[in-house]
Every structure is written in structure tokens, then in C-alpha cells.
Design a protein around this motif. Structure first.
Motif, PDB file in Angstrom:
ATOM      1  N   ILE A 163      36.440  54.624  79.936  1.00 33.26           N
ATOM      2  CA  ILE A 163      35.748  54.931  78.673  1.00 33.26           C
ATOM      3  C   ILE A 163      34.695  56.000  78.927  1.00 33.26           C
ATOM      4  O   ILE A 163      33.881  55.873  79.835  1.00 33.26           O
ATOM      5  N   SER A 185      30.403  55.322  74.322  1.00 36.39           N
ATOM      6  CA  SER A 185      30.521  54.240  73.342  1.00 36.39           C
ATOM      7  C   SER A 185      29.266  54.187  72.483  1.00 36.39           C
ATOM      8  O   SER A 185      28.228  54.763  72.829  1.00 36.39           O
ATOM      9  N   ILE A 233      34.487  52.986  70.874  1.00 38.85           N
ATOM     10  CA  ILE A 233      34.648  53.498  72.237  1.00 38.85           C
ATOM     11  C   ILE A 233      35.521  54.747  72.239  1.00 38.85           C
ATOM     12  O   ILE A 233      36.464  54.866  71.455  1.00 38.85           O
TER      13      ILE A 233
END
Ligand code: WTA
Length: 632
Positions: free
Chosen positions: A524, A527, A545
Motif C-alpha cells: 500500500i 491511505s 487505500i
């Protein structure tokens, strides 16, 4: 039956005026509600702290000084989840248990100023442990039962706790909650650098748990032989009493430090005023001792005032949906203090359930932790209070030590869903964004003018952060982080946080805290956590995300679960989001800042009315987000 009003509208007004006209005399007088080994002759904090020259011990105030007049009065009624599981402790018995544990702590090497962590289910040992620490001048850090091992490890490390008091397990019906093994995992996470030298284990059940030789000990055998007299430490009024972690706008939870004399004065003063406390009351605050409400209105306020308090280990609706009402009926609870989330959850079960119980012992109802909506207020007042109980909505925070804006029973006219008026001695102001005070009926940023005895001393290890978070944003005022509306009669209506703190079921969760946890997930890139309205919890947590480029569909589809697992393990299950949206990018300003306002609106389900989007670096992302949220 009505209780005798402590204040009438007239005496309340006189109190407000005397606090305003001569705060020094007012607070000096209020300090006399405590027993001091050296009486303070100065009150107001002019840089040295509140009651700066006074000396006292908090546990002496909560226990010893009641022994002559009410040693045989019940201090705590503990009701277990199983109905037959009840324990009653008189002030004398509680005092003996506190002294015994305080002696064990001293024998374990705990000295004045040391930190002791407490991680326990809702058993009486939690209160006993807090009082025992106070007796020997050690600061307690109560850790919420729902914290994960990592969250505990962070707090142990930040506070430098030398001793931990935990339980073998917690119980929830037949289920066992692994307190000791969670604590072992937390300590192991820091390996050699852990500051914890000793772990004392309360045996809540007879479930066996592994003990680490040389570090761990079961408490029961130690308590059997410990002396029940223990010389208290005479503390300076401004010495810390405890530290308690709470979430703010910054990533790491902050250790809020409360002092001894000011905090205890505030706890006693507010407990008496807002609950119209008097002899014979059975006071039940449903909060976990891991939160500030459980410090001020389970441990310190009621005990300082010699109350009888009820502690319940169990859930509101288990094994029957009316379990809480059953407890109120069984123990004749007079004063019942809980959260809007609990009220809404119980309300959703229908009126027939409380109707089956005799709730006529109730006199004062209280709400805390989040804004209470009109419907929940009305239900609590009309159905639970049968329209005859006073209902106090109490606004305050970990940092304020105790209630700040609240109805005072019989003295202030209620208004549904309003926290009503500041307590005598509290001076709220509403400011605009530039910090200009606003007059009259208006909405603005809620700040408090000057200081009050319950105000936190500092943030542990970071006084600069204390200054920049609370005192510098609007010089001369304490910045609360909340917004509020004031009506033409001066009544306050709290509108919620104006910073990046999300209040889920009364639990403060920082956006940054969640985003920090997610940042550990490799796949990721970015976020953002925002709060959305939730029917029961007040607010729910929603997370956007952005996966790294080039991930396979399979990798991407696994990310949501990973986010949930990561938050549960780094923060705790209470912070697990309602929804996780996988999006290609976040809306950003040209200078690269995430525009939370937009993400919040889109998460609410709004699809238009976003205002001018031309200042965004990537305006096209807005439609993508609307589509993704709409489809979920
Ligand atoms: C919110 C809990 C509206 C508020 C005692 C505050 C409330 C935060 C109320 C502090 C209330 C607390 N009405 N909002 N009666 N009480 N809040 O530190 O946003 O856990 O800033 O302290 O809860 O939460 P904390």
C-alpha cells in the motif's frame, strides 16, 4: 423518590458568580473538600501548578479518611457476569486490600515516581491497583482491555513501566480473553529493551497460565501474607498521579499526565455536582477503567466522596437483553452513567425490555463520550428515567480530568441533547478559525479560557507537544479539538471534533494512528482514515487505500483483509474499520496535501456539492472515489 438537591438554581448562580469573581478564594475553598497533609495556601495555577504548596495522598483521600465515619459502608459492589457472582467490599476491606497490594508493589521495588501498568478486566483488582499505586506515589498507566500486544508494547516502552499488574484471563461467558499471554507477547516484542521487571498476575479464574521464572508472580499467595497497613507517600499537589494514553491528531498516542491535588479536587467537585451525589447513592459508571471516565468516575471521584460504587463485569445484553436493567434493579442503582453508543444499542432492542424491570431506584442518569443525539437523549430520559430522573450530558476529555460542561441536577434547566452550561469555574469560549472570540449565539471552535484544577499537567516525555497541541493554537486558551454551538441562552451543543480524531463508540482514534499502522503494509502506497456517521457507534471508521502500481488483481483483493488484520494487531479490534475502499489515488491539493473533507463527504455517500474542485491537483479522482464507494 427525589434526592435532595445539592444546589438550587439560586445557589448554583451564586457558585458561578463566586468562581468568576474570586477564583483564588473559590478554589482554595473547594480544595478543602480533600484531606491534606500540608494545606495549600495558594490555589490558582500561575506557573507552578494548582495548589502548588499543598501535600496530600490520593488513596488516603479515597480510603483512610472515610474509615472513622463509614468504614463499614460498602465501597464497592462487584457484580460478575454470572448473577450469583457478587463481591461486596466495605471501605475498611478495600483499604486493607489496597495497603496489601501497595506493600507488594514496594517489595517489588516500585518507588515514588515509578510507573506501573495495569491491564485487567472489570474486576475489583483494577481499582485496588490504581489506589495502591497512588498510595506509594507510583504513577499508574491503565491499559484498555481491548488493546493489542503491539499497542501495549508501545505504551509500556513510552512510559518505562517497571511493574505490570495483569490477569490470567478475562471472561466473557464461556470464552476466555488471554490477558496474560497478550502481556507476555507485548513484553517479548521489546526483547532486551523492555523495562518491565515484574509481572503480577490476578487469578480471575482457575485457568493456568505460564509464568516466567524470576519475573512473574501470582498475586493471591502474596496478598495472603502481605501486611494490611501501609504508610502512604505524602505527594506534592503537582506530582503526577497517573498517566493515560489517548489519541490525538499526531500519529502516536500521547501519555496524558494528571497531577494529584488539582485532579483529585476536580474529580471530587465534579462527581458531587454533576451527579448530585449524596449518602446512600449507589453509583454505577459503566466505563472501562482503561479510559479516563473509568479513572475519574469509577475510581477517584466516587471514592473521594465516600460513595458506594457498582462495578459490573459483563455485557449490556448478555445473557439476556435486559442484563443492565436487571443489575440496576438488583442493586438499587441510583445513579447511572454510560455512553450514547450503549444507549442507542439498548434503545434499538425496544421498550419492552426495560419495561420488565423496576428501575424506580434511579434518580440521575448520565451520558458521556460522544455527542448524544436527540432521539437517544429522549429515550434515555423518558423510558429509562421514566421522565422523572435528571439526565446529565457531560462534556469533557481525557485532558480535562473531569466534566467541564454539564447539567447540574435540579439547578440547571435541561435541554434535550445539550451538554447545557459550563460548571462553575469553567470558562468556555467559542473562537473563529483566526482565534477571535465569538459572542452570543454562534458556532465555533471550543476552547477554555485560562485553567482549572483538573487540567492535565503535560504529555509524558513531550511537554513541547502538550504546548503545541493545547496551549499554542489559540494563546491564552486551552484548545479542546471540539466544535460547539452556543444558543441565545448560553447553552452549549457539542458538534464533534474539528481535528483528525474519530470518535467510534466513544473511543478516540486518530486518523494518523490508523494511517501509521497501514503504512507498514508493503503493497500500500498511501491511505487515509476518516469518520462517517454511524447509527449506533456515533461515528464509524472508513479507510481509503492506494495500492502500489503493478500489483496483480489477487494481490489487490487481499489488501482489505490485510488492512483489517494490521489494524487489529497494531491498535486493537475496537479500531477495525467499517469499510476499506481500494482507490487509485487520494484527492490532493497542488501542494500534495490529502483533502480529507472530500473523502469524508464521499464516504458519507454524497455525490455532489463538493464546492470548487479546481484547486485539486487531481480533480478527476473525485468521480472515481464516488463510483468505488457507491459500488461497495
Ligand atoms: C467527545 C471522554 C459530545 C469529544 C470523557 C471529546 C463528547 C472527546 C462528550 C473526549 C459529550 C466527550 N458530548 N462529545 N458529552 N463527551 N465527547 O478523551 O469529542 O475519551 O473531545 O474523554 O469525546 O474523549 P475522551
Amino acid at each position: 423518590m427525589l434526592s435532595t438537591p445539592r444546589l438550587t438554581p439560586e445557589s448554583y448562580k451564586r457558585l458561578v458568580e463566586s468562581a468568576r469573581n474570586d477564583p483564588e478564594a473559590f478554589w482554595l475553598r473547594e480544595s478543602r473538600r480533600l484531606e491534606w497533609s500540608a494545606l495549600p495556601i495558594v490555589a490558582v495555577d500561575t506557573g507552578e501548578g494548582w495548589f502548588a504548596d499543598g501535600r496530600l495522598n490520593a488513596s488516603v483521600n479515597c480510603l483512610d479518611r472515610h474509615l472513622t465515619a463509614r468504614g463499614d459502608q460498602t465501597a464497592i459492589i462487584w457484580q460478575g457476569e454470572e448473577d450469583s457472582n457478587v463481591l461486596r467490599l466495605t471501605y475498611r476491606e478495600l483499604h486493607a486490600r489496597v495497603c496489601a497490594l501497595a506493600n507488594i508493589l514496594r517489595e517489588s521495588g516500585v518507588k515514588r515516581g515509578d510507573r506501573v501498568a495495569i491491564h485487567l478486566p472489570a474486576v475489583v483488582e483494577g481499582i485496588i491497583a490504581m489506589q495502591a499505586c497512588a498510595r506509594i506515589g507510583a504513577m499508574h498507566i491503565v491499559l484498555f482491555g481491548g488493546f493489542s500486544a503491539e499497542a501495549i508494547a508501545d505504551r509500556l516502552a513510552d512510559s518505562g513501566a517497571v511493574v505490570v499488574i495483569t490477569a490470567n484471563v478475562g471472561r466473557r461467558g464461556a470464552k476466555r480473553i488471554p490477558f496474560k499471554t497478550t502481556m507476555d507477547a507485548a513484553i517479548a516484542l521489546r526483547g532486551e529493551t523492555s523495562t518491565v521487571r515484574r509481572v503480577l498476575v490476578v487469578e480471575v479464574t482457575d485457568d493456568a497460565v505460564p509464568l516466567t521464572e524470576g519475573r512473574d508472580a501470582l498475586l493471591t499467595p502474596l496478598l495472603e501474607t502481605a501486611s494490611t497497613t501501609c504508610e502512604p507517600e505524602a505527594m506534592n499537589a503537582t506530582d503526577p498521579l497517573f498517566l493515560l494514553y489517548t489519541s490525538g491528531s499526531t500519529g502516536k498516542p500521547k501519555g496524558i499526565v494528571h497531577g494529584t491535588g488539582g485532579y483529585l479536587t476536580w474529580a471530587s467537585y465534579t462527581h458531587e455536582l454533576i451527579f448530585n451525589h449524596q449518602q446512600g447513592d449507589v453509583f454505577w459508571c459503566t466505563a472501562d477503567i482503561g479510559w479516563i471516565t473509568g479513572h475519574t468516575y469509577v475510581s477517584y471521584g466516587p471514592l473521594a466522596n465516600g460513595a458506594t460504587l457498582l462495578v459490573f463485569e459483563g455485557m449490556p445484553s448478555h445473557p439476556t437483553p435486559g442484563r443492565w436493567w436487571d443489575v440496576i434493579q438488583k442493586h438499587g442503582v441510583t445513579t447511572f452513567y454510560t455512553s450514547p453508543t450503549a444507549i442507542r444499542a439498548l434503545m434499538s432492542e425496544g421498550n419492552d425490555i426495560p419495561a420488565a424491570y423496576d428501575l424506580s431506584s434511579l434518580r440521575v442518569l448520565g451520558s458521556v463520550g460522544e455527542p448524544i443525539n436527540h432521539e437517544a437523549w429522549t429515550w434515555f430520559h423518558d423510558v429509562i428515567g421514566a421522565g422523572r430522573c435528571e439526565l446529565v450530558d457531560t462534556w469533557w476529555q481525557t485532558e480535562t480530568g473531569g466534566a467541564m460542561i454539564s447539567l447540574v441536577p435540579y439547578a440547571v434547566e435541561p435541554r434535550p441533547a445539550s451538554a447545557t452550561l459550563p460548571l462553575p469555574g469553567v470558562n468556555p469560549v467559542l473562537l473563529d478559525e483566526k482565534g477571535t472570540p465569538l459572542e452570543g449565539a454562534v458556532e465555533g471552535i471550543l476552547c477554555i479560557d485560562g485553567s482549572w484544577p483538573g487540567r492535565a499537567l503535560t504529555i509524558w516525555n513531550d511537554d513541547t507537544l502538550f504546548q503545541t497541541t493545547y496551549l499554542r493554537p489559540y494563546p491564552g486558551h486551552y484548545f479542546t479539538g471540539d466544535g460547539a454551538r452556543r444558543d441565545a441562552d448560553g447553552y452549549y451543543w457539542i458538534t464533534g471534533r474539528v481535528d483528525d480524531v474519530i470518535n467510534v463508540s466513544g473511543h478516540r482514534i486518530g486518523s494518523a494512528e490508523i494511517e501509521d499502522a497501514i503504512s507498514e503494509i508493503h503493497d500500500i502506497s498511501e491511505s487515509s482514515a476518516v469518520g462517517v456517521p454511524h447509527d449506533i457507534k456515533g461515528q464509524g471508521l472508513v479507510v481509503y487505500i492506494v495500492p502500489h502500481e503493478g500489483l496483480s488483481e489477487e494481490q489487490t483483493s487481499g489488501l482489505k483483509d490485510q488492512v483489517v488484520r494490521t489494524i487489529a494487531s497494531k491498535v486493537g479490534r475496537y479500531a477495525v474499520p467499517e469499510a476499506v475502499y481500494v482507490v487509485p489515488d487520494l484527492p490532493k491539493t497542488r501542494s500534495g496535501k490529502n483533502v480529507r473533507r472530500l473523502m469524508r463527504k464521499i464516504a458519507y455517500g454524497e455525490t455532489q456539492g463538493f464546492g470548487d474542485l479546481s484547486t485539486l491537483a487531481n480533480p478527476g479522482i473525485v468521480d472515481d472515489l464516488i463510483r468505488i464507494v457507491g459500488k461497495a
